[in-house]
Design a protein around this motif. Structure first.
Motif, PDB file in Angstrom:
ATOM      1  N   LEU A   1       0.837  -1.209   0.000  1.00  0.00           N
ATOM      2  CA  LEU A   1       0.000   0.000   0.000  1.00  0.00           C
ATOM      3  C   LEU A   1       0.874   1.263   0.000  1.00  0.00           C
ATOM      4  O   LEU A   1       0.514   2.273  -0.623  1.00  0.00           O
ATOM      5  CB  LEU A   1      -0.953  -0.002   1.201  1.00  0.00           C
ATOM      6  CG  LEU A   1      -2.055  -1.081   1.156  1.00  0.00           C
ATOM      7  CD1 LEU A   1      -2.799  -1.144   2.481  1.00  0.00           C
ATOM      8  CD2 LEU A   1      -3.048  -0.829   0.013  1.00  0.00           C
ATOM      9  N   ALA A   2       2.014   1.195   0.668  1.00  0.00           N
ATOM     10  CA  ALA A   2       2.932   2.338   0.673  1.00  0.00           C
ATOM     11  C   ALA A   2       3.423   2.624  -0.745  1.00  0.00           C
ATOM     12  O   ALA A   2       3.490   3.779  -1.179  1.00  0.00           O
ATOM     13  CB  ALA A   2       4.106   2.067   1.612  1.00  0.00           C
ATOM     14  N   ALA A   3       3.752   1.557  -1.479  1.00  0.00           N
ATOM     15  CA  ALA A   3       4.195   1.725  -2.864  1.00  0.00           C
ATOM     16  C   ALA A   3       3.084   2.351  -3.701  1.00  0.00           C
ATOM     17  O   ALA A   3       3.324   3.244  -4.519  1.00  0.00           O
ATOM     18  CB  ALA A   3       4.618   0.376  -3.441  1.00  0.00           C
ATOM     19  N   GLU A   4       1.844   1.893  -3.482  1.00  0.00           N
ATOM     20  CA  GLU A   4       0.696   2.468  -4.204  1.00  0.00           C
ATOM     21  C   GLU A   4       0.553   3.961  -3.913  1.00  0.00           C
ATOM     22  O   GLU A   4       0.352   4.769  -4.811  1.00  0.00           O
ATOM     23  CB  GLU A   4      -0.601   1.772  -3.775  1.00  0.00           C
ATOM     24  CG  GLU A   4      -0.821   0.393  -4.347  1.00  0.00           C
ATOM     25  CD  GLU A   4      -0.967   0.412  -5.850  1.00  0.00           C
ATOM     26  OE1 GLU A   4      -1.531   1.388  -6.386  1.00  0.00           O
ATOM     27  OE2 GLU A   4      -0.507  -0.550  -6.502  1.00  0.00           O
ATOM     28  N   ALA A   5       0.648   4.287  -2.618  1.00  0.00           N
ATOM     29  CA  ALA A   5       0.449   5.679  -2.220  1.00  0.00           C
ATOM     30  C   ALA A   5       1.552   6.571  -2.777  1.00  0.00           C
ATOM     31  O   ALA A   5       1.312   7.699  -3.188  1.00  0.00           O
ATOM     32  CB  ALA A   5       0.405   5.785  -0.699  1.00  0.00           C
TER      33      ALA A   5
ATOM     34  N   GLY B   1       5.971  -0.777  -9.776  1.00  0.00           N
ATOM     35  CA  GLY B   1       6.794  -1.089  -8.614  1.00  0.00           C
ATOM     36  C   GLY B   1       5.976  -1.723  -7.535  1.00  0.00           C
ATOM     37  O   GLY B   1       4.797  -2.025  -7.718  1.00  0.00           O
ATOM     38  N   GLY B   2       6.616  -1.943  -6.409  1.00  0.00           N
ATOM     39  CA  GLY B   2       5.911  -2.571  -5.304  1.00  0.00           C
ATOM     40  C   GLY B   2       6.882  -2.956  -4.216  1.00  0.00           C
ATOM     41  O   GLY B   2       7.979  -2.423  -4.132  1.00  0.00           O
ATOM     42  N   PHE B   3       6.418  -3.886  -3.408  1.00  0.00           N
ATOM     43  CA  PHE B   3       7.217  -4.348  -2.287  1.00  0.00           C
ATOM     44  C   PHE B   3       7.611  -5.784  -2.586  1.00  0.00           C
ATOM     45  O   PHE B   3       6.748  -6.617  -2.879  1.00  0.00           O
ATOM     46  CB  PHE B   3       6.370  -4.272  -1.017  1.00  0.00           C
ATOM     47  CG  PHE B   3       7.105  -4.623   0.235  1.00  0.00           C
ATOM     48  CD1 PHE B   3       8.126  -3.802   0.710  1.00  0.00           C
ATOM     49  CD2 PHE B   3       6.781  -5.763   0.949  1.00  0.00           C
ATOM     50  CE1 PHE B   3       8.797  -4.121   1.884  1.00  0.00           C
ATOM     51  CE2 PHE B   3       7.451  -6.087   2.122  1.00  0.00           C
ATOM     52  CZ  PHE B   3       8.458  -5.260   2.588  1.00  0.00           C
ATOM     53  N   GLU B   4       8.895  -6.074  -2.587  1.00  0.00           N
ATOM     54  CA  GLU B   4       9.343  -7.427  -2.933  1.00  0.00           C
ATOM     55  C   GLU B   4      10.123  -8.037  -1.797  1.00  0.00           C
ATOM     56  O   GLU B   4      10.902  -7.351  -1.135  1.00  0.00           O
ATOM     57  CB  GLU B   4      10.215  -7.399  -4.189  1.00  0.00           C
ATOM     58  CG  GLU B   4       9.402  -7.221  -5.449  1.00  0.00           C
ATOM     59  CD  GLU B   4      10.222  -7.398  -6.710  1.00  0.00           C
ATOM     60  OE1 GLU B   4      11.255  -8.094  -6.677  1.00  0.00           O
ATOM     61  OE2 GLU B   4       9.820  -6.815  -7.732  1.00  0.00           O
TER      62      GLU B   4
ATOM     63  N   ALA C   1      14.085  -7.674   2.021  1.00  0.00           N
ATOM     64  CA  ALA C   1      12.848  -7.037   1.566  1.00  0.00           C
ATOM     65  C   ALA C   1      13.219  -5.684   0.993  1.00  0.00           C
ATOM     66  O   ALA C   1      14.182  -5.055   1.442  1.00  0.00           O
ATOM     67  CB  ALA C   1      11.877  -6.861   2.725  1.00  0.00           C
ATOM     68  N   MET C   2      12.496  -5.255  -0.027  1.00  0.00           N
ATOM     69  CA  MET C   2      12.758  -3.923  -0.576  1.00  0.00           C
ATOM     70  C   MET C   2      11.507  -3.347  -1.222  1.00  0.00           C
ATOM     71  O   MET C   2      10.614  -4.055  -1.661  1.00  0.00           O
ATOM     72  CB  MET C   2      13.891  -3.974  -1.604  1.00  0.00           C
ATOM     73  CG  MET C   2      13.536  -4.729  -2.859  1.00  0.00           C
ATOM     74  SD  MET C   2      14.789  -4.434  -4.135  1.00  0.00           S
ATOM     75  CE  MET C   2      14.171  -5.484  -5.438  1.00  0.00           C
ATOM     76  N   LEU C   3      11.506  -2.010  -1.228  1.00  0.00           N
ATOM     77  CA  LEU C   3      10.514  -1.281  -1.988  1.00  0.00           C
ATOM     78  C   LEU C   3      11.188  -0.986  -3.322  1.00  0.00           C
ATOM     79  O   LEU C   3      12.348  -0.557  -3.341  1.00  0.00           O
ATOM     80  CB  LEU C   3      10.193   0.017  -1.249  1.00  0.00           C
ATOM     81  CG  LEU C   3       9.022   0.847  -1.748  1.00  0.00           C
ATOM     82  CD1 LEU C   3       7.717   0.123  -1.437  1.00  0.00           C
ATOM     83  CD2 LEU C   3       9.018   2.201  -1.064  1.00  0.00           C
TER      84      LEU C   3
ATOM     85  N   ASP D   1       4.709   5.570   8.537  1.00  0.00           N
ATOM     86  CA  ASP D   1       5.928   5.201   9.271  1.00  0.00           C
ATOM     87  C   ASP D   1       6.856   4.375   8.388  1.00  0.00           C
ATOM     88  O   ASP D   1       8.068   4.572   8.373  1.00  0.00           O
ATOM     89  CB  ASP D   1       5.577   4.398  10.534  1.00  0.00           C
ATOM     90  CG  ASP D   1       4.907   5.270  11.583  1.00  0.00           C
ATOM     91  OD1 ASP D   1       4.954   6.516  11.427  1.00  0.00           O
ATOM     92  OD2 ASP D   1       4.320   4.717  12.537  1.00  0.00           O
ATOM     93  N   PHE D   2       6.252   3.472   7.658  1.00  0.00           N
ATOM     94  CA  PHE D   2       7.045   2.626   6.759  1.00  0.00           C
ATOM     95  C   PHE D   2       7.790   3.483   5.726  1.00  0.00           C
ATOM     96  O   PHE D   2       8.979   3.306   5.481  1.00  0.00           O
ATOM     97  CB  PHE D   2       6.131   1.619   6.050  1.00  0.00           C
ATOM     98  CG  PHE D   2       6.812   0.823   4.973  1.00  0.00           C
ATOM     99  CD1 PHE D   2       7.479  -0.356   5.275  1.00  0.00           C
ATOM    100  CD2 PHE D   2       6.810   1.272   3.649  1.00  0.00           C
ATOM    101  CE1 PHE D   2       8.126  -1.075   4.280  1.00  0.00           C
ATOM    102  CE2 PHE D   2       7.451   0.554   2.651  1.00  0.00           C
ATOM    103  CZ  PHE D   2       8.117  -0.632   2.972  1.00  0.00           C
ATOM    104  N   LEU D   3       7.074   4.431   5.145  1.00  0.00           N
ATOM    105  CA  LEU D   3       7.686   5.274   4.111  1.00  0.00           C
ATOM    106  C   LEU D   3       8.824   6.119   4.702  1.00  0.00           C
ATOM    107  O   LEU D   3       9.891   6.250   4.105  1.00  0.00           O
ATOM    108  CB  LEU D   3       6.629   6.189   3.476  1.00  0.00           C
ATOM    109  CG  LEU D   3       5.697   5.512   2.473  1.00  0.00           C
ATOM    110  CD1 LEU D   3       4.571   6.451   2.067  1.00  0.00           C
ATOM    111  CD2 LEU D   3       6.468   5.045   1.233  1.00  0.00           C
TER     112      LEU D   3
END
Lengths: 420, 426
Positions: free
Chosen positions: B279-283, B307-310, B316-318, B403-405
């Protein structure tokens, strides 16, 4: 299974009602004759339609609208089917049954599709110049990106060399030269022309009743000013021999392409036999090409053949070391000779037939496969259901497959090799 | 078998751990003709260090993939031809953290299942056949070297990771695979193809009792030895290299940007974290974001952007990738946008819409047998029951995403990998 409803002259809706899927699909295709002058502009139109509508004037507004429809997807769809090119939009959307209580997806989806098709955002009565520019750029990149994938590139070059006069030699998305000539005015005029004169194929797969779908879609087309022109029938292949071509590029692995022709198209009663012959020869992991050239002799990493039934063309492509060209070519011809001479086992024949039958049986398991099978079938003149087609494959004898293989004539050769 | 129902998805999954240690999951699809079966092991290219009963081993890079190829050999039999004769098509793949063998068919499912279980559980390697495979895999490595989308990812991993084996190609190198012998292949098979390290997953209209029966007949009990493999790697979150590039035969520059994240743990917390990342990647740069529209209209990105979260076990990476003439400008814009977003927030309505969209896309994805089978296996190995995803979406909060971002999208955690077109020679 498939219900066909003619909404207006030349505007056909075909429905496959099924409640087995979580995703419904709806495609709207405008049919054109494949020609060099139109291929690029036909490919561009749907991309322009996805840039903005009157109520959703930019990409973000469109995405927000689709997000509200539970992440529905709308994409461009540009196909080559024999001598035709189709241009249009394809949407995939969650079935209403999975939405929150009170929410609907199908109805607003159809309404939005109508808006995308018929109410593009305009500037001075034509497409916005900046949208045309950026979509031209995307198109030119898509045309050039084919260079990145050496398999696609080499296969495309083989077809170009093979079909110098036939429409099959025209790249599906057109050429850079034609792309560059497009202006906002030309794009808009062409768009109006496509709406006015093209036959339209609409295909729906999902849980709704065909009558309900027809009632939703019909009003979208009611106000179109139409004078529809029928397309000429599909033709077989008749180009003069294409010779042998070699091209150099900085690649680590060579790509070999060999093009064969046959007078058997999918409109021929021997079509199933030709399909079986192709699978036996080079379709899949039990074919002669794969078993002999890759598994036995380790001459290549990948090898296979494909049959373009709408044209009567079989292409063989392989990834090989540069110095293996002659050896692989000789082997391909030898294995084709074996097929034509009936030098294959009962097991090989059964495997080939089984592979085809499995594919056909699986079509009804996927909404996308159903759409693809029927739309391509209807347009290329193959009017069999998967079940009828399975029965035709079952009846193919060893003799019929060998005879079909015997019709194949080497027409053009192509080799992509490294510069050093 | 244990029956788990998921009414909002209209799905049911049957689960059981058999006496021989193998876990079986069956997703019934009444009325469908196609059947898909995955036989997967929790063993991928990154698992090159492990111990058996306390004795430590390090095996050559690329061995998981090599083993995948070689398992198709059975003494005096031709596995692919036997599948084909049943009208089944068989294949396999190796990823960084999983190897899976799968077939799909419409008829003869039980015979095909038996064959799949037999060949995967029958190691048969001769020095000659192991030697011969080097040519075939060497060709595959060559093909990857010509594939820009593989190269760009491998370069990015080398730039971002100092210790984690994700920095090595899945296939290994021509040098590393030359060290593979029948003995090392047998060792890996024994260590990782134990039934208690595997999952058998079937999607389709099948007889569950027959699946169990065949799996019990064919698969021997798990050996009585203890295998532990290295699954955690010490990695700083700061990337070793912020930029890497190469020239290749491409039409325009391609880029992939990665932001290094804390590796995920296992189970529900990990999947929740994954959904937060998605969702962070989407935002931040999804198609509905301001940034996407802005970059697209400026011509800095095109439809190839995404992109996205892999995640891979232990990493793990954005990530964002696409074609662009100015990858650095895209990178700068992402960094700028994150500070705006973390200050101004996402907004409750936007978050709801994003969740609805993501959820709808996942539900649509359940029509794909392949996606269902793959996800059930991948999530099983990370300790989560995949079909429980709808509840997790509901719970995620805006604050978690912000927070994640804040914690992730930072220059010191970022690497950019670019493939430039070859310059025309004069």
């Amino acid at each position: 299974m498939i219900q066909t409803i003619e909404l207006f002259p030349g505007i056909i809706l075909r429905c496959c009602r099924s409640d087995r899927f979580k995703q419904g699909c709806l495609s709207v295709q405008f049919l054109r004759k494949m020609c060099r002058e139109e291929a690029a502009i036909n490919a561009l139109i749907p991309a322009l339609l996805l840039r903005g509508t009157k109520s959703c004037p930019d990409l973000r507004a469109i995405t927000l609208r689709l997000d509200d429809l539970y992440g529905a997807a709308v994409g461009t769809q540009v196909r080559r089917v024999g001598d035709y090119q189709t241009t249009g939009l394809y949407c995939g959307f969650m079935e209403d049954a999975y939405a929150l209580p009170g929410d609907q997806v199908l109805e607003p989806m159809v309404a939005f599709l109508g808006e995308l098709l018929f109410c593009p955002v305009l500037e001075n009565g034509i497409f916005r110049a900046d949208f045309v520019e950026s979509e031209k750029r995307n198109l030119s990149l898509a045309i050039e990106a084919q260079r990145n994938d050496k398999r696609v590139y080499a296969a495309g070059r083989l077809l170009e060399k093979m079909c110098s006069a036939d429409s099959f030699g025209i790249p599906r998305l057109g050429t850079r030269e034609e792309e560059e000539k497009i202006t906002p005015q030309r794009a808009y005029d062409h768009y109006r022309k496509v709406l006015r004169e093209s036959p339209v194929e609409i295909f729906y797969v999902g849980a709704a009743q065909p009558e309900q779908v027809a009632a939703l879609i019909k009003p979208l087309f009611a106000r179109l000013d139409r004078s529809y022109v029928n397309l000429p029938p599909q033709t077989g292949f008749s180009d003069p021999p294409g010779g042998s071509h070699c091209e150099e590029m900085d690649v680590a692995q060579g790509r070999l392409g060999m093009g064969f022709v046959t007078d058997i198209t999918l409109r021929d009663h021997r079509f199933a036999a030709m399909q079986v012959a192709n699978v036996l020869f080079g379709g899949g992991m039990t074919s002669k090409l794969f078993m002999q050239i890759r598994e036995e002799q380790s001459l290549c990493y990948d090898i296979g053949s494909g049959y373009q039934g709408s044209k009567g063309i079989v292409t063989v492509t392989a990834g090989i070391d540069f110095d293996k060209e002659a050896a692989v070519k000789a082997q391909v011809l030898e294995l084709l000779r074996q097929c034509a001479a009936g030098e294959f086992t009962e097991e090989e024949l059964i495997s080939a037939k089984q592979a085809l039958i499995s594919q056909l049986q699986g079509i009804h398991d996927s909404a996308g496969a159903i759409e693809n099978y029927y739309v391509s079938g209807v347009l290329s003149g193959m009017d069999k259901t998967p079940e009828e087609y399975i029965r035709a494959v079952e009846k193919v004898t060893a003799e019929a497959a060998a005879q079909a293989a015997g019709t194949l004539q080497l027409h053009t050769q192509y080799f992509l090799k490294g510069v050093r | 078998m244990e029956v788990r129902n998921y009414p909002e998805l209209k799905e049911t999954v049957l689960w059981e751990v058999l006496p021989n240690g193998l876990t079986v999951a069956i997703v019934p699809r009444p009325g469908f003709t196609r059947k898909l079966c995955y036989f997967a092991t929790d063993f991928g290219s990154i698992h090159t260090a492990f111990s058996v009963d306390g004795k430590a081993y390090t095996v050559p890079e690329g061995i998981a993939h090599y083993l995948e190829h070689k398992l198709f050999d059975m003494p005096g039999r031709d596995v692919s031809a036997e599948f084909a004769a049943m009208g089944a098509s068989v294949n396999a793949f190796t990823s960084y953290d999983m190897t899976a063998y799968h077939f799909t068919c419409t008829e003869h499912f039980e015979d095909a299942l038996r064959l799949l279980l037999e060949f995967v559980s029958t190691p048969y390697f001769t020095p000659e056949s192991v030697q011969k495979e080097q040519g075939i895999i060497g060709q595959e490595i060559g093909m990857n070297e010509d594939a820009p989308e593989t190269q760009i990812f491998e370069l990015l991993m080398q730039a971002m990771y100092r210790d984690h084996p994700v920095k090595e190609p899945i296939l290994g190198t021509v040098e590393s695979i030359s060290e593979i012998t029948p003995e090392t292949l047998n060792l890996c098979h024994r260590a990782f193809y134990r039934p208690d390290n595997m999952l058998l997953c079937v999607v389709g209209d099948v007889d569950a009792q027959q699946v169990k029966k065949i799996a019990l007949q064919v698969i021997p009990d798990a050996p009585e030895e203890t295998v532990t493999s290295t699954r955690v790697w010490q990695e700083e979150l700061i990337v070793p290299k912020s930029f890497t590039s190469r020239e290749m035969e491409v039409a325009m520059p391609m880029f992939q940007l990665g932001f290094k994240c804390q590796p995920l743990d296992r189970g529900e917390a990990a999947v929740r974290r994954e959904i937060v990342g998605e969702l962070a990647a989407e935002a931040l740069f999804g198609e509905a974001s301001r940034l996407y529209l802005n970059l697209y209209e400026k011509g800095l990105i095109d439809a190839s952007f995404g992109g996205g979260f892999e995640t891979v076990e232990g990493m793990a990476m954005l990530t964002a990738s696409g074609d662009s003439d100015c990858p650095e400008k895209v990178q700068d814009a992402i960094l700028q946008e994150v500070s705006r977003l973390t200050q101004q927030g996402i907004g409750e309505e936007n978050l709801l819409r994003m969740k609805r969209s993501a959820l709808g896309r996942r539900i649509r994805g359940l029509d794909s047998f392949d996606s269902v089978c793959f996800r059930i296996c991948a999530y099983y190995f990370s300790g989560f029951d995949y079909f429980r995803f709808p509840a997790l979406y509901r719970d995620v909060t805006e604050q978690e995403i912000l927070d994640f971002l804040k914690e992730t999208v930072r220059t010191d955690r970022m690497s950019l990998s670019v493939i430039y077109p070859k310059k025309e020679e004069e």
